[in-house]
Every structure is written in C-alpha cells, then in structure tokens.
Design a protein around this motif. Structure first.
Motif, PDB file in Angstrom:
ATOM      1  N   TYR A   1       3.893   7.117   3.286  1.00 46.83           N
ATOM      2  CA  TYR A   1       3.472   8.462   3.672  1.00 46.83           C
ATOM      3  C   TYR A   1       4.232   9.001   4.878  1.00 46.83           C
ATOM      4  O   TYR A   1       4.624  10.168   4.911  1.00 46.83           O
TER       5      TYR A   1
ATOM      6  N   ASP B   1      -0.814  13.302  -3.432  1.00 42.93           N
ATOM      7  CA  ASP B   1      -0.531  12.764  -2.104  1.00 42.93           C
ATOM      8  C   ASP B   1       0.030  13.831  -1.165  1.00 42.93           C
ATOM      9  O   ASP B   1      -0.315  13.864   0.022  1.00 42.93           O
TER      10      ASP B   1
ATOM     11  N   GLN C   1      -2.786  14.938   0.910  1.00 43.16           N
ATOM     12  CA  GLN C   1      -4.083  14.705   0.254  1.00 43.16           C
ATOM     13  C   GLN C   1      -4.848  16.010   0.051  1.00 43.16           C
ATOM     14  O   GLN C   1      -6.067  16.083   0.245  1.00 43.16           O
TER      15      GLN C   1
ATOM     16  N   PHE D   1       0.835  -1.200   0.000  1.00 43.62           N
ATOM     17  CA  PHE D   1       0.000   0.000   0.000  1.00 43.62           C
ATOM     18  C   PHE D   1       0.872   1.253   0.000  1.00 43.62           C
ATOM     19  O   PHE D   1       1.913   1.313   0.664  1.00 43.62           O
ATOM     20  N   GLU D   2       0.425   2.257  -0.733  1.00 44.03           N
ATOM     21  CA  GLU D   2       1.138   3.531  -0.786  1.00 44.03           C
ATOM     22  C   GLU D   2       1.252   4.175   0.595  1.00 44.03           C
ATOM     23  O   GLU D   2       2.222   4.881   0.875  1.00 44.03           O
ATOM     24  N   ALA D   3       0.277   3.923   1.439  1.00 40.48           N
ATOM     25  CA  ALA D   3       0.263   4.546   2.766  1.00 40.48           C
ATOM     26  C   ALA D   3       1.520   4.230   3.566  1.00 40.48           C
ATOM     27  O   ALA D   3       1.894   4.995   4.456  1.00 40.48           O
ATOM     28  N   SER D   4       2.191   3.126   3.244  1.00 41.73           N
ATOM     29  CA  SER D   4       3.413   2.773   3.963  1.00 41.73           C
ATOM     30  C   SER D   4       4.507   3.808   3.751  1.00 41.73           C
ATOM     31  O   SER D   4       5.402   3.963   4.590  1.00 41.73           O
TER      32      SER D   4
END
Length: 221
Positions: free
Chosen positions: A52, A107, A74, A47-50
């Motif tokens: 952030y 992002d 965001q 996941f991209e969230a990793s």
C-alpha cells in the motif's frame, strides 16, 4: 484476452506565448519505490498492506492534490438505487443516488475532484492489490474478477443531475497489482468485453503511458 493499446502522450510544444497552465509531466517517482516493489517479486509479502505505501506514493506522485486529484484508499463504491426510484437514502461523492448499504471497497480509487464541491468527483482509475505469488493462480483469477466487478459497478452508475457516466472517455481502467507485477484491465463503455494486458512492471511504459494519458484527459477537462 487481447492486449491493451494505449495512446502516447502528445509531446508537441505549445505555441509561443501560450500560458503554461499544466505542470511538466511525467513526474518522477523515486527509484527506491520501484526497487521496493521489485523486491516483492523475489520475496512476495505475506500481506497486501506491504504494497500500500509504495503504491500510494506512485499514485499521489502522478495524481497530486494540487491538480485537483484525490487518491482514495479503501474507498466505498455504494450500490445505485435500483430503477431510479426515490428510496435512496444518500448521494455519494460522484453525485449518484445510492442505497443505504455498505457496497464494495477497492484498495485504491483515484478521482478528479471539483474544488468547492463534495459531490462532483470523476473516476480516473481503480487499483486492486494482491500479495499472492504466481503459484496461486486461483486467487489471482478471483482478484481479476473482483476488480472487474468494481469497474462494472462504476460503469453503470450515473450522475443524478446530468445522467452522464462517472468517468470521461470511452473506457474505464483498472490496475491489478500482484506483488511486483501489474495488469491493466480496460472496460469499454459499451459493446466490447473487458480486455486484460500481459503482466508488466509498474515502471513499464505500458503503465506509465496510461497514467500520463489519464492525467492529461482529466486535468484538461
């Protein structure tokens, strides 16, 4: 596309007696953050969230709020009201007339703010994040197109009071982060097409010099 040539920050010391109003740069990003990003090259996250958290830390370190910078995760890039008509229902934080719509969300966007005003922000740099590995070229191409769309939309927007662009200088910059690799997209204000740098690591001088140079431009403006 051609590589990007970036200026080297001026290291000439100020004349004796000159007030030092700028903090010493470059700031130091903790080594463990770069190591965490490097680990994503070996084991790409699902996941991209990793990505952030580490990226937010790098951006805030280079563009701290005490120097009138704001890292916007965001954030929403709302569309201009077409043809300068009076049907816009809102004014965004860049003092641009915008239509009543949801727009697009990169992002991260770093802005230089004017203390005491919530409608005079300037765009410093835009960051788009993807977790895909190098085998998924189609999705990476889509990500590049997506980032270029954000930059193009911001390039076209104007301050409703001054008519000036929402950024300083001749170019608007974006970073495409794919796992532990970074590519720089440079969009000229007029004329030439956007250029894309070869992928490098975040601590590479190509990236750190760009972050430094943009800090210098926007902090002294």
């Amino acid at each position: 596309m051609a590589d990007v040539t970036l200026p080297t920050p001026d290291q000439t010391p100020a004349p004796e007696g000159t007030p030092n109003i700028k903090p010493v740069l470059p700031r130091t990003t903790p080594e463990w953050i770069y190591k965490r990003l490097a680990s994503y090259g070996e084991r790409p996250p699902h996941f991209e969230a990793s990505l952030y958290g580490p990226l937010n830390a790098i951006l805030v370190t280079n563009y701290p709020p005490e120097d009138n910078f704001l890292v916007k995760p965001q954030t929403l890039i709302r569309l201009d009201e077409p043809n300068g008509t009076r049907n816009a229902n809102s004014i965004d934080s860049y003092n641009a007339n915008v239509a009543d719509n949801f727009g697009k969300s990169p992002d991260f966007l770093v802005a230089r703010v004017t203390p005491g005003s919530d409608v005079d922000d300037k765009v410093v740099i835009v960051v788009e994040v993807k977790a895909y590995d190098n085998k998924k070229q189609k999705k990476q191409r889509t990500a590049k197109e997506q980032l270029l769309t954000y930059l193009t939309q911001l390039q076209r927007k104007r301050n409703r009071t001054t008519g000036e662009p929402l950024y300083l200088g001749q170019n608007l910059y974006g970073l495409l982060v794919v796992a532990d690799n970074v590519e720089i997209i440079t969009l000229p204000a007029v004329g030439d097409l956007a250029t894309l740098s070869p992928p490098v690591k975040f601590e590479d001088p190509t990236v750190t010099n760009l972050l430094q140079s943009l800090y210098d431009v926007y902090h002294t403006e």
